[in-house]
Design a protein around this motif. Structure first.
Motif, short mmCIF file in Angstrom:
data_model
loop_
_atom_site.label_atom_id
_atom_site.label_comp_id
_atom_site.label_asym_id
_atom_site.label_seq_id
_atom_site.Cartn_x
_atom_site.Cartn_y
_atom_site.Cartn_z
N SER A 182 13.07 -36.10 4.74
CA SER A 182 12.13 -35.15 5.33
C SER A 182 12.55 -33.74 4.90
CB SER A 182 12.14 -35.27 6.85
OG SER A 182 11.22 -34.37 7.41
N ASP A 183 12.07 -33.34 3.76
CA ASP A 183 12.46 -32.07 3.15
C ASP A 183 11.20 -31.38 2.62
OD1 ASP A 183 13.32 -29.98 1.52
OD2 ASP A 183 15.14 -31.04 0.91
N TYR A 234 3.28 -36.13 -0.75
CA TYR A 234 4.67 -36.39 -0.34
C TYR A 234 4.65 -36.84 1.11
CZ TYR A 234 9.69 -35.46 0.40
OH TYR A 234 11.03 -35.57 0.68
N THR A 236 9.17 -41.42 0.97
CA THR A 236 10.63 -41.40 1.02
C THR A 236 11.11 -41.16 2.44
OG1 THR A 236 12.59 -40.27 0.11
CG2 THR A 236 10.65 -38.92 0.51
N GLY A 237 12.37 -41.42 2.65
CA GLY A 237 12.98 -41.15 3.95
C GLY A 237 13.49 -39.74 4.07
N VAL A 286 6.71 -38.97 4.38
CA VAL A 286 8.03 -39.36 4.91
C VAL A 286 7.89 -40.67 5.66
CG1 VAL A 286 9.95 -38.70 6.41
CG2 VAL A 286 8.71 -36.95 5.09
N LYS A 287 8.74 -41.62 5.33
CA LYS A 287 8.72 -42.92 6.01
C LYS A 287 8.91 -42.73 7.51
CE LYS A 287 10.78 -45.33 2.05
NZ LYS A 287 11.99 -46.00 1.54
N GLN A 330 6.75 -41.51 9.49
CA GLN A 330 5.88 -40.46 10.00
C GLN A 330 4.41 -40.68 9.60
OE1 GLN A 330 7.32 -36.55 9.01
NE2 GLN A 330 9.41 -36.99 9.69
N GLY A 337 9.30 -31.69 -0.99
CA GLY A 337 7.90 -32.10 -1.07
C GLY A 337 7.10 -31.18 -1.97
#
Length: 202
Positions: free
Chosen positions: A67-68, A83, A64-65, A85-86, A88, A72
């Motif tokens: 970043s949490d 989990y 996903t985009g 992050v797109k 990264q 996650g």
């Protein structure tokens, strides 16, 4: 994602689905799902829950985009294997995460099947104890020796039973019961019949 896999030399066959509803029919022979948390018919972790309900043994990796870190952790607690992050992750990391997720998912499914088998074995053992009683004999000159030979090759739990009871008047009563069929229902029936017979004699 396809470009990242190609750059890493990963041989994965990918299918695209824009919604969870569209993905449902495609999951039969899929090893892993890369799940976006923002879909037209799914927001946040509802997609993870839905996939776990549809296919509990399926590996799910959130990509996903968002970043949490807290999200996650929630995703992993909800059943996702990882989990990401797109932007990264590169192809090699993505390839490794997918492979590990599939293997972990297989291991978890094996553990679930083992736990189910253990519960089934414990229930069978409990039923077997009910089918194989301790004879009630007061006369020390009497003894009972029982042997059982399974009639089938599948080693399924049967419902056949026996019992031996010496009554207060000295008479020894014995019963051998043959229950048609095999399985827990038949075994439970055999236990009930044996207990009922002993109750009647006593």
């Amino acid at each position: 994602v396809e470009e990242k896999f190609l750059d890493a030399g990963a041989a994965f066959a990918m299918r695209r689905a824009r919604t969870l509803a569209e993905a449902g029919p495609l999951l039969d022979d899929v090893g892993c799902v890369l799940l976006d948390l923002e879909l037209p018919d799914s927001r946040g972790l509802s997609g993870v829950h839905a996939l776990r309900d549809i296919a509990p043994a399926l590996a799910v990796v959130v990509l996903t985009g968002l970043s949490d870190e807290h999200l996650g952790e929630q995703a992993v607690r909800s059943g996702a294997q990882d989990y990401l992050v797109k932007g990264q992750v590169d192809g090699h990391l993505l390839q490794r995460v997918v492979r590990y997720a599939v293997e972990r998912s297989k291991a978890e499914e094996t553990q679930r099947q083992l736990a189910t088998a253990r519960l089934y074995a414990a229930e069978n053992a409990r039923l077997e104890r009910g089918l194989l009683p301790s004879p009630v004999l007061r006369d020390s000159r009497l003894s009972v020796t029982a042997r059982y030979r399974s009639g089938g090759q599948q080693m399924l739990l049967g419902g056949d039973f026996y019992d031996v009871v010496e009554a207060a008047d000295g008479w020894v009563h014995a019963v051998v019961g043959d229950v048609c069929g095999r399985g827990p229902d038949e075994a439970a029936l055999g236990v009930c019949l044996r207990v009922a017979w002993r109750t009647m004699i006593l």
